[in-house]
Design a protein around this motif. Structure first.
Motif, PDB file in Angstrom:
ATOM      1  N   UNK A  65       0.831  -1.201   0.000  1.00 48.16           N
ATOM      2  CA  UNK A  65       0.000   0.000   0.000  1.00 48.16           C
ATOM      3  C   UNK A  65       0.868   1.255   0.000  1.00 48.16           C
ATOM      4  N   UNK A  66       0.356   2.300  -0.636  1.00 48.52           N
ATOM      5  CA  UNK A  66       1.087   3.562  -0.707  1.00 48.52           C
ATOM      6  C   UNK A  66       1.272   4.166   0.678  1.00 48.52           C
ATOM      7  N   UNK A  67       0.312   3.926   1.598  1.00 51.23           N
ATOM      8  CA  UNK A  67       0.408   4.465   2.952  1.00 51.23           C
ATOM      9  C   UNK A  67       0.852   3.397   3.967  1.00 51.23           C
ATOM     10  N   UNK A  68       1.455   2.325   3.480  1.00 45.86           N
ATOM     11  CA  UNK A  68       2.112   1.269   4.257  1.00 45.86           C
ATOM     12  C   UNK A  68       1.131   0.365   5.026  1.00 45.86           C
ATOM     13  N   UNK A 116       9.802   2.044   6.686  1.00 48.23           N
ATOM     14  CA  UNK A 116       8.430   1.532   6.725  1.00 48.23           C
ATOM     15  C   UNK A 116       8.027   0.938   5.372  1.00 48.23           C
ATOM     16  N   UNK A 117       8.466   1.598   4.292  1.00 52.58           N
ATOM     17  CA  UNK A 117       8.173   1.083   2.958  1.00 52.58           C
ATOM     18  C   UNK A 117       8.763  -0.307   2.772  1.00 52.58           C
ATOM     19  N   UNK A 118       9.988  -0.503   3.235  1.00 54.71           N
ATOM     20  CA  UNK A 118      10.633  -1.804   3.081  1.00 54.71           C
ATOM     21  C   UNK A 118       9.954  -2.875   3.934  1.00 54.71           C
ATOM     22  N   UNK A 119       9.454  -2.500   5.120  1.00 57.38           N
ATOM     23  CA  UNK A 119       8.686  -3.449   5.932  1.00 57.38           C
ATOM     24  C   UNK A 119       7.407  -3.840   5.188  1.00 57.38           C
ATOM     25  N   UNK A 120       6.727  -2.847   4.606  1.00 62.95           N
ATOM     26  CA  UNK A 120       5.489  -3.123   3.877  1.00 62.95           C
ATOM     27  C   UNK A 120       5.739  -4.054   2.694  1.00 62.95           C
TER      28      UNK A 120
END
Length: 219
Positions: free
Chosen positions: A85-88, A143-147
């Motif tokens: 998702x764009x918002x994680x 956070x992006x990498x976690x998502x």
């Protein structure tokens, strides 16, 4: 894998956000999803990860007729779809490690297998030193990498990514595209929505381009 025939989407009584969308993607296919802000990319992704059903037209995903599917039919389908998702949408009370592990735990995997798989994935995305941190303690790129790790940890049949490189530097974006390309090579069907035309040029592939809620090309 995916087939849309004359699909439209409307929220309430507002004007349609998608109109007369028709395309198909075979199992193991790859598509860029392109178009300016407001073109309908996120709305199309919402249909594909089963957050909405078409207002009109016909949608089939993973061999399932979504128009005819019952509520009971949808959870097993969703477990085969990974979404960035764009918002994680990370769980704020869970660590990075536990956010990545969540899909495997929901699927009932043995904890020993989960630990090994998540450790490997966290290391691959370069977050082994941040695995115990909660989302509020992570940067946007972290956070992006976690998502991303959470979306791919279960090796989904279908991977949908909404601007997955938006918070990443060039090196991290390249590493992400290597991961996505490898998953696609191994059989995962992939759709990546992006504004980054340079990324598309570096990783050529077929594209779906939207404008004002309509598909203007499928090449």
């Amino acid at each position: 894998m995916i087939r849309l025939e004359g699909v439209g989407l409307r929220y309430g009584s507002a004007e349609p956000v998608l109109r007369d969308i028709s395309f198909s993607i075979p199992s193991g296919g790859f598509r860029w999803l392109l178009g300016p802000s407001g073109a309908g990319k996120s709305s199309l992704l919402r249909l594909l990860y089963l957050a909405n059903r078409p207002s009109v037209g016909h949608l089939s995903i993973l061999g399932q007729d979504i128009n005819a599917a019952t509520r009971r039919d949808l959870p097993p389908l969703r477990r085969q779809i990974g979404v960035v998702f764009q918002d994680f949408r990370l769980m704020p009370h869970l660590s990075a490690f536990d956010n990545v592990a969540l899909p495997l735990r929901l699927a009932g995997r043995p904890e020993g297998q989960i630990h090994a798989d998540v450790e490997e994935m966290v290391r691959w995305v370069g977050l082994q030193r941040r695995a115990s941190a909660r989302p509020a303690e992570l940067s946007g790129g972290e956070q992006q990498r976690v998502a991303i790790a959470r979306a791919v940890i279960g090796r989904p049949s279908l991977l949908l990514a909404d601007e997955p490189t938006g918070n990443l530097d060039d090196r991290q974006a390249t590493r992400l595209m290597q991961l996505i390309s490898e998953m696609n090579r191994l059989g995962t069907t992939v759709i990546v929505a992006t504004h980054n035309e340079s990324l598309v040029q570096r990783y050529p592939g077929r594209s779906l381009r939207l404008a004002e809620g309509q598909l203007i090309n499928d090449v």
